[in-house]
Design a protein around this motif. Structure first.
Motif, mmCIF file in Angstrom:
data_model
loop_
_atom_site.group_PDB
_atom_site.id
_atom_site.type_symbol
_atom_site.label_atom_id
_atom_site.label_comp_id
_atom_site.label_asym_id
_atom_site.label_seq_id
_atom_site.Cartn_x
_atom_site.Cartn_y
_atom_site.Cartn_z
ATOM 1 N N ASN A 3 0.826 -1.195 0.000
ATOM 2 C CA ASN A 3 0.000 0.000 0.000
ATOM 3 C C ASN A 3 0.867 1.254 0.000
ATOM 4 O OD1 ASN A 3 -2.844 -1.074 0.361
ATOM 5 N ND2 ASN A 3 -1.804 -2.068 2.069
ATOM 6 N N ARG A 4 0.490 2.195 -0.855
ATOM 7 C CA ARG A 4 1.127 3.514 -0.868
ATOM 8 C C ARG A 4 -0.010 4.530 -0.799
ATOM 9 N NH1 ARG A 4 6.019 5.717 -2.570
ATOM 10 N NH2 ARG A 4 6.706 3.722 -3.422
ATOM 11 N N VAL A 23 8.915 -4.259 -11.632
ATOM 12 C CA VAL A 23 7.586 -4.815 -11.861
ATOM 13 C C VAL A 23 6.568 -4.051 -11.022
ATOM 14 C CG1 VAL A 23 6.120 -6.865 -11.637
ATOM 15 C CG2 VAL A 23 8.483 -7.123 -12.359
ATOM 16 N N LEU A 24 5.405 -3.804 -11.596
ATOM 17 C CA LEU A 24 4.310 -3.181 -10.861
ATOM 18 C C LEU A 24 2.999 -3.786 -11.347
ATOM 19 C CD1 LEU A 24 3.666 -0.804 -8.823
ATOM 20 C CD2 LEU A 24 3.082 0.526 -10.859
ATOM 21 N N VAL A 66 -0.574 5.794 -11.418
ATOM 22 C CA VAL A 66 0.331 4.679 -11.718
ATOM 23 C C VAL A 66 1.624 5.198 -12.326
ATOM 24 C CG1 VAL A 66 0.601 2.578 -13.099
ATOM 25 C CG2 VAL A 66 -1.583 3.069 -11.968
ATOM 26 N N ARG A 67 1.500 6.187 -13.206
ATOM 27 C CA ARG A 67 2.693 6.739 -13.858
ATOM 28 C C ARG A 67 3.714 7.240 -12.844
ATOM 29 N NH1 ARG A 67 6.724 8.435 -14.909
ATOM 30 N NH2 ARG A 67 7.479 9.690 -16.653
ATOM 31 N N ALA A 68 3.244 7.748 -11.694
ATOM 32 C CA ALA A 68 4.150 8.264 -10.667
ATOM 33 C C ALA A 68 5.044 7.182 -10.083
ATOM 34 C CB ALA A 68 3.340 8.932 -9.551
ATOM 35 N N GLU A 73 6.167 6.784 -19.252
ATOM 36 C CA GLU A 73 4.798 6.447 -19.653
ATOM 37 C C GLU A 73 4.770 5.021 -20.203
ATOM 38 O OE1 GLU A 73 0.757 6.984 -20.239
ATOM 39 O OE2 GLU A 73 2.166 8.337 -19.256
ATOM 40 N N PRO A 74 3.838 4.187 -19.745
ATOM 41 C CA PRO A 74 3.776 2.809 -20.262
ATOM 42 C C PRO A 74 3.404 2.772 -21.743
ATOM 43 C CG PRO A 74 2.530 3.021 -18.219
ATOM 44 C CD PRO A 74 2.858 4.408 -18.673
#
Length: 265
Positions: A3-4, A23-24, A66-68, A73-74
Motif C-alpha cells: 500500500n502507498r 515490476v508493478l 500509476v505513472r508516478a 509512460e507505459p
C-alpha cells in the motif's frame, strides 16, 4: 500486497527476478473512478482501461497515479485477444497516436515500460536470466490457445534473450472459469503431444454436460514449457473470487481493468 497512501499494488512473488527488472501490478484500490469501476468498497477505483465506459478524465487521473510509480509512460496496447507481439521500444508514447494493436510487447532498453490490462484474462510477465530483456503478455483463452505466450517467447529469443522465466498474474481461477467444449477443442488443436496435459486442465461439470472448469494457469504453464520457459512462478490469485482487490468481467460484466507492468531499470 503493498500500500502507498490509499493505492494498493500487488507485489509479485518472483524470487529469481533480476535486480535490473522493475515490476508493478495494480489492483482496483486507490483511484478516482466511480461505480461500477470503483474499489468494491464504495471508494474510488483504479480503473486503467479507456475502453470500458469509464470517464476518460477518471482514467487519465488513474493512469497518472500509476505513472508516478514508473520510470516512463507505459506502452499501452489495444488488446484484441490475439497473438501479435511488438517491440515496445519502437513506440513513441509521447506522440498521442492510437495504441498499437497487439496483445504482448517486449523491451530491451532501460525505462521502456511494457504493460497489459486484464480483468479475468491472464497477464504474464517475462524476463531473461541476465535481466536484459522483459515482456508482458495478455492471455485470454483465445490468445492462449492460439499461441500468444509462445509468440512472446519466440520474439524475445529472436531479439537475443536466453534463459527466460515468467510470472503468472491475477486471473480467473480454475474453480470459476466455466467454458464449453469448444474451448477444450481449441486447445487440443495445438496440443502437439500434450493432449493429456491439456485435457487435465479441463474438469467436467457433472450437472452440466458439455461444460468444463478451465484452468488457465495450467494451460499457460503448458504453453510456456513448450516454448522453453521452465522457471514459472505466480498463479496464486483468482480475480472472480476477490472482489475487494480485483476487477472481474466474468463476475461483474461492466467493470474496470487492472494493469501488469514490467521494465528494465
Amino acid at each position: 500486497m503493498r500500500n502507498r497512501n490509499s493505492v494498493q499494488f500487488l507485489d509479485p512473488d518472483w524470487p529469481d527476478l533480476p535486480e535490473s527488472v522493475g515490476v508493478l501490478c495494480t489492483t482496483r484500490r486507490g483511484g478516482v473512478s466511480p461505480a461500477p469501476y470503483d474499489d468494491g468498497q464504495g471508494k474510488g477505483g483504479l480503473n486503467l482501461g479507456v475502453h470500458v465506459g469509464d470517464s476518460p478524465r477518471c482514467v487519465e487521473r488513474n493512469r497518472d497515479i500509476v505513472r508516478a510509480e514508473l520510470p516512463a509512460e507505459p506502452v499501452w496496447l489495444s488488446q484484441v485477444h490475439g497473438t501479435a507481439v511488438i517491440d515496445a521500444g519502437t513506440v513513441d508514447v509521447l506522440a498521442h497516436a492510437p495504441a498499437p494493436t497487439a496483445d504482448a510487447s517486449y523491451a530491451r532498453e532501460r525505462g521502456v515500460v511494457c504493460a497489459v490490462l486484464s480483468a479475468d484474462c491472464l497477464p504474464v510477465l517475462f524476463c531473461d536470466a541476465a535481466g536484459t530483456m522483459v515482456a508482458a503478455a495478455h492471455a485470454g483463452w483465445r490468445g492462449l490457445a492460439e499461441g500468444v505466450l509462445e509468440n512472446t517467447a519466440t520474439a524475445m529469443y529472436g531479439a537475443g534473450a536466453r534463459d527466460l522465466r515468467a510470472w503468472l498474474g491475477a486471473a480467473i481461477g480454475p474453480a470459476k472459469f466455466e467454458v464449453g467444449s469448444e474451448v477444450l477443442a481449441a486447445f487440443l488443436v495445438r496440443a502437439e503431444g500434450h493432449e493429456d496435459l491439456v485435457r487435465a486442465a479441463f474438469v467436467p461439470v457433472p450437472e452440466r454436460p458439455g461444460k468444463y472448469l478451465c484452468n488457465l494457469y495450467a494451460l499457460a504453464r503448458i504453453a510456456l514449457q513448450r516454448a522453453g520457459v521452465h522457471r514459472i512462478t505466480g498463479g496464486d490469485f483468482c480475480t472472480v473470487s476477490n472482489s475487494g482487490r480485483f476487477y472481474s468481467y466474468r463476475r461483474d460484466g461492466v467493470t474496470g481493468r487492472q494493469a501488469s507492468l514490467i521494465w528494465l531499470r
